[in-house]
Design a protein around this motif. Structure first.
Motif, PDB file in Angstrom:
ATOM      1  N   ALA A 109       7.381  -0.379   6.939  1.00 26.16           N
ATOM      2  CA  ALA A 109       7.446   0.850   6.144  1.00 26.16           C
ATOM      3  C   ALA A 109       8.332   0.553   4.937  1.00 26.16           C
ATOM      4  O   ALA A 109       9.209  -0.321   4.987  1.00 26.16           O
ATOM      5  CB  ALA A 109       8.036   1.982   6.978  1.00 26.16           C
ATOM      6  N   ARG A 125       3.883  -5.553   9.693  1.00 26.13           N
ATOM      7  CA  ARG A 125       3.737  -4.323   8.911  1.00 26.13           C
ATOM      8  C   ARG A 125       5.102  -3.668   8.784  1.00 26.13           C
ATOM      9  O   ARG A 125       5.807  -3.474   9.775  1.00 26.13           O
ATOM     10  CB  ARG A 125       2.757  -3.396   9.638  1.00 26.13           C
ATOM     11  CG  ARG A 125       2.500  -2.132   8.928  1.00 26.13           C
ATOM     12  CD  ARG A 125       1.367  -2.327   7.931  1.00 26.13           C
ATOM     13  NE  ARG A 125       1.125  -1.051   7.306  1.00 26.13           N
ATOM     14  CZ  ARG A 125       1.145  -0.870   5.999  1.00 26.13           C
ATOM     15  NH1 ARG A 125       1.333  -1.878   5.203  1.00 26.13           N
ATOM     16  NH2 ARG A 125       0.937   0.305   5.495  1.00 26.13           N
ATOM     17  N   GLU A 146       0.857  -1.187   0.000  1.00 23.94           N
ATOM     18  CA  GLU A 146       0.000   0.000   0.000  1.00 23.94           C
ATOM     19  C   GLU A 146       0.891   1.234   0.000  1.00 23.94           C
ATOM     20  O   GLU A 146       2.108   1.131   0.139  1.00 23.94           O
ATOM     21  CB  GLU A 146      -0.900   0.001   1.237  1.00 23.94           C
ATOM     22  CG  GLU A 146      -1.796  -1.212   1.321  1.00 23.94           C
ATOM     23  CD  GLU A 146      -2.488  -1.328   2.667  1.00 23.94           C
ATOM     24  OE1 GLU A 146      -3.692  -1.567   2.662  1.00 23.94           O
ATOM     25  OE2 GLU A 146      -1.808  -1.178   3.708  1.00 23.94           O
ATOM     26  N   GLU A 147       0.282   2.390  -0.107  1.00 21.44           N
ATOM     27  CA  GLU A 147       1.046   3.645  -0.094  1.00 21.44           C
ATOM     28  C   GLU A 147       1.934   3.758   1.135  1.00 21.44           C
ATOM     29  O   GLU A 147       3.058   4.227   1.056  1.00 21.44           O
ATOM     30  CB  GLU A 147       0.097   4.852  -0.158  1.00 21.44           C
ATOM     31  CG  GLU A 147      -0.612   5.020  -1.476  1.00 21.44           C
ATOM     32  CD  GLU A 147       0.301   5.406  -2.624  1.00 21.44           C
ATOM     33  OE1 GLU A 147       1.370   5.989  -2.393  1.00 21.44           O
ATOM     34  OE2 GLU A 147      -0.065   5.111  -3.771  1.00 21.44           O
ATOM     35  N   SER A 148       1.431   3.336   2.293  1.00 20.32           N
ATOM     36  CA  SER A 148       2.153   3.515   3.549  1.00 20.32           C
ATOM     37  C   SER A 148       3.201   2.449   3.824  1.00 20.32           C
ATOM     38  O   SER A 148       4.036   2.613   4.712  1.00 20.32           O
ATOM     39  CB  SER A 148       1.166   3.559   4.709  1.00 20.32           C
ATOM     40  OG  SER A 148       0.412   2.359   4.740  1.00 20.32           O
ATOM     41  N   GLY A 149       3.169   1.330   3.093  1.00 18.85           N
ATOM     42  CA  GLY A 149       4.143   0.273   3.338  1.00 18.85           C
ATOM     43  C   GLY A 149       3.637  -1.084   2.896  1.00 18.85           C
ATOM     44  O   GLY A 149       2.720  -1.191   2.085  1.00 18.85           O
TER      45      GLY A 149
END
Length: 148
Positions: free
Chosen positions: A89, A87, A73-76
Motif C-alpha cells: 500500500a 504488493r 497503481e491507484e491502490s499501491g
C-alpha cells in the motif's frame, strides 16, 4: 529544486535496455547451443537433447533476470524481483532511495525493513533509472504518508 510532477497512474518502471539485452542474448545462446548440438553428427540423441536442454536452461536464467519491474497503481505498488512479488500500500512506503553506487532502488518500509526494487536499476541506463526513481519518489510523497 522543485519536486517533479508525479506521473499518471498506472505506470510500470522496468529496465528496458537491460531486459532487451538479456532476452536477445538468451535467444541467441539458445539458438547457437541448440544448433551446435543438432549439427554435430557424432552425438547421440541424448547428447543432442542435453545441448538443447542446456540452451533452454541458460535462456530461462536470463529470462528470470529480465523479470524485475515496479508497477504503481491507484491502490499501491507491486514490486516484482527475480523470484518474488510483493504488493505494498502507498502508506507502507516511507522513502525511495537510489544512492550513488546502489545497484537498484531500495524502498524504506513502515515496518522498519528495506525492500530492494530491482525494476529500477542504473545498469546500462543510468539517467532513466534516476528519472524513474524520482518519479516513484514523487508518487510516494503524493500518495503515501507524506500526503497528510
Amino acid at each position: 529544486m522543485s519536486q517533479p510532477e508525479p506521473p499518471a497512474l498506472p505506470v510500470t518502471f522496468r529496465p528496458n535496455r537491460t531486459r532487451a539485452v538479456l532476452l536477445t542474448t538468451g535467444a541467441l545462446m539458445f539458438t547457437v547451443i541448440s544448433a551446435v548440438g543438432l549439427l554435430l553428427e557424432t552425438l547421440s540423441a541424448g547428447e543432442r537433447a542435453s545441448f538443447v536442454f542446456t540452451g533452454a536452461l541458460m535462456f530461462g536464467v536470463l529470462l528470470l533476470l529480465s523479470r524485475p519491474k515496479v508497477v504503481a497503481e491507484e491502490s499501491g505498488v507491486t514490486v516484482v524481483n527475480l523470484t518474488t512479488k510483493r504488493r505494498l500500500a502507498w502508506a507502507e512506503i516511507l522513502q525511495v532511495n537510489l544512492r550513488p553506487g546502489d545497484a537498484w532502488v531500495f524502498l524504506d518500509l513502515s515496518d522498519g525493513t528495506s525492500l530492494p526494487a530491482l525494476g529500477i536499476q542504473p545498469g546500462i541506463a543510468k539517467e532513466k533509472a534516476i528519472h524513474d526513481a524520482r518519479a516513484l519518489r514523487a508518487l510516494v510523497e503524493a500518495r503515501g504518508t507524506h500526503a497528510d
